[in-house]
Design a protein around this motif. Structure first.
Motif, PDB file in Angstrom:
ATOM      1  N   ALA A  56       6.303 -19.232 -14.400  1.00 22.91           N
ATOM      2  CA  ALA A  56       4.754 -18.540 -13.868  1.00 22.91           C
ATOM      3  C   ALA A  56       4.913 -17.996 -12.457  1.00 22.91           C
ATOM      4  O   ALA A  56       4.334 -17.048 -12.831  1.00 22.91           O
ATOM      5  N   ARG A  57       5.316 -19.515 -11.695  1.00 28.05           N
ATOM      6  CA  ARG A  57       4.972 -19.300 -10.258  1.00 28.05           C
ATOM      7  C   ARG A  57       5.632 -18.400 -10.135  1.00 28.05           C
ATOM      8  O   ARG A  57       5.064 -17.770  -8.774  1.00 28.05           O
ATOM      9  N   GLY A  58       7.133 -17.865 -10.272  1.00 31.80           N
ATOM     10  CA  GLY A  58       7.725 -16.576  -9.715  1.00 31.80           C
ATOM     11  C   GLY A  58       6.683 -15.114 -10.106  1.00 31.80           C
ATOM     12  O   GLY A  58       7.610 -14.289  -9.224  1.00 31.80           O
ATOM     13  N   LEU A  59       7.108 -15.980 -11.523  1.00 30.43           N
ATOM     14  CA  LEU A  59       6.088 -13.919 -11.581  1.00 30.43           C
ATOM     15  C   LEU A  59       4.726 -13.769 -11.051  1.00 30.43           C
ATOM     16  O   LEU A  59       4.899 -12.859 -10.931  1.00 30.43           O
ATOM     17  N   ILE A  60       3.894 -14.543 -10.483  1.00 26.04           N
ATOM     18  CA  ILE A  60       2.734 -14.681 -10.068  1.00 26.04           C
ATOM     19  C   ILE A  60       3.302 -14.190  -8.674  1.00 26.04           C
ATOM     20  O   ILE A  60       1.978 -12.743  -8.349  1.00 26.04           O
ATOM     21  N   GLN A  61       4.597 -14.282  -8.159  1.00 25.52           N
ATOM     22  CA  GLN A  61       4.523 -14.208  -5.940  1.00 25.52           C
ATOM     23  C   GLN A  61       5.277 -13.368  -6.549  1.00 25.52           C
ATOM     24  O   GLN A  61       5.068 -12.032  -5.376  1.00 25.52           O
ATOM     25  N   LEU A  62       6.046 -12.400  -7.217  1.00 23.78           N
ATOM     26  CA  LEU A  62       6.744 -11.409  -7.916  1.00 23.78           C
ATOM     27  C   LEU A  62       5.155 -10.509  -7.852  1.00 23.78           C
ATOM     28  O   LEU A  62       5.601  -9.168  -7.172  1.00 23.78           O
ATOM     29  N   GLY A  63       4.036  -9.972  -8.636  1.00 23.25           N
ATOM     30  CA  GLY A  63       2.982  -9.345  -8.738  1.00 23.25           C
ATOM     31  C   GLY A  63       2.860  -9.645  -6.916  1.00 23.25           C
ATOM     32  O   GLY A  63       2.033  -8.728  -7.009  1.00 23.25           O
ATOM     33  N   LEU A  64       2.490 -10.030  -6.524  1.00 21.57           N
ATOM     34  CA  LEU A  64       2.081 -10.367  -5.193  1.00 21.57           C
ATOM     35  C   LEU A  64       3.139  -9.793  -4.244  1.00 21.57           C
ATOM     36  O   LEU A  64       2.638  -8.668  -3.333  1.00 21.57           O
ATOM     37  N   LEU A  65       4.584  -9.734  -4.468  1.00 24.56           N
ATOM     38  CA  LEU A  65       5.539  -8.866  -3.335  1.00 24.56           C
ATOM     39  C   LEU A  65       4.785  -7.299  -3.619  1.00 24.56           C
ATOM     40  O   LEU A  65       5.061  -6.759  -3.294  1.00 24.56           O
ATOM     41  N   ILE A  66       4.817  -7.396  -5.294  1.00 21.08           N
ATOM     42  CA  ILE A  66       4.470  -5.447  -5.712  1.00 21.08           C
ATOM     43  C   ILE A  66       3.231  -5.061  -4.507  1.00 21.08           C
ATOM     44  O   ILE A  66       3.102  -4.021  -4.274  1.00 21.08           O
ATOM     45  N   LEU A  67       2.502  -6.130  -4.960  1.00 14.52           N
ATOM     46  CA  LEU A  67       1.298  -5.615  -4.777  1.00 14.52           C
ATOM     47  C   LEU A  67       1.314  -5.281  -3.056  1.00 14.52           C
ATOM     48  O   LEU A  67       0.585  -4.404  -2.736  1.00 14.52           O
ATOM     49  N   ILE A  68       1.905  -6.163  -2.110  1.00 17.56           N
ATOM     50  CA  ILE A  68       2.054  -6.279  -0.633  1.00 17.56           C
ATOM     51  C   ILE A  68       2.526  -4.867  -0.700  1.00 17.56           C
ATOM     52  O   ILE A  68       3.158  -3.707  -0.232  1.00 17.56           O
ATOM     53  N   ALA A  69       4.019  -4.522  -0.906  1.00 22.42           N
ATOM     54  CA  ALA A  69       4.814  -3.569  -1.249  1.00 22.42           C
ATOM     55  C   ALA A  69       4.277  -2.289  -1.830  1.00 22.42           C
ATOM     56  O   ALA A  69       5.326  -1.033  -1.108  1.00 22.42           O
ATOM     57  N   THR A  70       3.565  -1.604  -2.009  1.00 21.60           N
ATOM     58  CA  THR A  70       2.252  -0.527  -3.143  1.00 21.60           C
ATOM     59  C   THR A  70       2.362   0.168  -1.635  1.00 21.60           C
ATOM     60  O   THR A  70       3.220   1.462  -1.713  1.00 21.60           O
ATOM     61  N   PRO A  71       1.406  -0.429  -0.802  1.00 18.72           N
ATOM     62  CA  PRO A  71       1.528   0.871   0.096  1.00 18.72           C
ATOM     63  C   PRO A  71       2.401   1.133   1.063  1.00 18.72           C
ATOM     64  O   PRO A  71       2.614   2.121   1.468  1.00 18.72           O
ATOM     65  N   VAL A  72       3.568   0.318   1.471  1.00 18.39           N
ATOM     66  CA  VAL A  72       4.324   0.302   2.602  1.00 18.39           C
ATOM     67  C   VAL A  72       4.984   1.478   2.120  1.00 18.39           C
ATOM     68  O   VAL A  72       5.946   2.354   2.666  1.00 18.39           O
ATOM     69  N   ALA A  73       5.475   1.916   0.328  1.00 17.67           N
ATOM     70  CA  ALA A  73       6.575   2.125  -0.409  1.00 17.67           C
ATOM     71  C   ALA A  73       5.641   3.915   0.368  1.00 17.67           C
ATOM     72  O   ALA A  73       6.406   4.614   0.214  1.00 17.67           O
ATOM     73  N   ARG A  74       4.335   3.904  -0.131  1.00 14.92           N
ATOM     74  CA  ARG A  74       3.553   5.207  -0.378  1.00 14.92           C
ATOM     75  C   ARG A  74       3.401   5.224   1.068  1.00 14.92           C
ATOM     76  O   ARG A  74       3.336   6.532   1.095  1.00 14.92           O
ATOM     77  N   VAL A  75       3.904   4.771   2.161  1.00 20.57           N
ATOM     78  CA  VAL A  75       3.822   5.392   3.586  1.00 20.57           C
ATOM     79  C   VAL A  75       5.421   6.320   3.388  1.00 20.57           C
ATOM     80  O   VAL A  75       5.349   7.169   4.387  1.00 20.57           O
ATOM     81  N   GLY A  76       6.339   5.774   3.751  1.00 20.52           N
ATOM     82  CA  GLY A  76       7.759   6.141   3.216  1.00 20.52           C
ATOM     83  C   GLY A  76       7.965   7.038   2.416  1.00 20.52           C
ATOM     84  O   GLY A  76       8.256   7.930   2.983  1.00 20.52           O
ATOM     85  N   MET A  77       7.127   6.863   1.538  1.00 19.58           N
ATOM     86  CA  MET A  77       7.360   8.391   0.479  1.00 19.58           C
ATOM     87  C   MET A  77       6.432  10.010   1.630  1.00 19.58           C
ATOM     88  O   MET A  77       6.756  10.726   1.047  1.00 19.58           O
ATOM     89  N   CYS A  78       5.496   9.432   2.203  1.00 12.52           N
ATOM     90  CA  CYS A  78       4.460  10.560   3.273  1.00 12.52           C
ATOM     91  C   CYS A  78       5.846  10.369   3.983  1.00 12.52           C
ATOM     92  O   CYS A  78       5.344  12.034   4.493  1.00 12.52           O
ATOM     93  N   VAL A  79       6.221   9.733   5.034  1.00  9.54           N
ATOM     94  CA  VAL A  79       7.518  10.015   5.681  1.00  9.54           C
ATOM     95  C   VAL A  79       8.777  11.493   5.039  1.00  9.54           C
ATOM     96  O   VAL A  79       8.532  12.387   5.554  1.00  9.54           O
TER      97      VAL A  79
END
Length: 109
Positions: A56-79
């Motif tokens: 359970a704690r691993g899934l919660i942390q994974l969700g937070l990593l996805i949340l952090i990675a989302t805007p970073v991936a968006r900026v990469g797509m912009c580049v």
């Protein structure tokens, strides 16, 4: 892309939260003292391993990593998008923003 990333992160965190409530049958936690995350949940590979094992704690942390990675991936797509459009000014600006984001994620201050 941002909407999808946030929605996916919310689903993963919700699933982890439901699993956490379902798995915790012991006494209530003592929150008077702070206890950090275990070492296995402090690296992306450890988080992925624990999430794959349906911890359970691993899934919660994974969700937070996805949340952090989302805007970073968006900026990469912009580049990439500005590169294909040959808009060099916006490629440079987006690359600088991406470099700042990655620096703040990977280098400890």
């Amino acid at each position: 892309m941002l909407r999808t990333g946030v929605f996916l992160a919310a689903i993963v965190v919700l699933a982890g939260g439901v699993l956490y409530v379902a798995q915790s049958h012991g006494p209530r936690n003592d929150y008077t003292h702070f206890h950090g995350e275990p070492q296995a949940l402090r690296s992306p590979s450890g988080i992925a391993h624990r999430a794959w094992a349906l911890d359970a704690r691993g899934l919660i942390q994974l969700g937070l990593l996805i949340l952090i990675a989302t805007p970073v991936a968006r900026v990469g797509m912009c580049v990439a998008g500005f590169w294909f459009e040959k808009d060099h000014l916006y490629v440079i600006v987006s690359a600088i923003v991406l470099a700042i984001l990655l620096y703040s994620l990977f280098f400890d201050h």
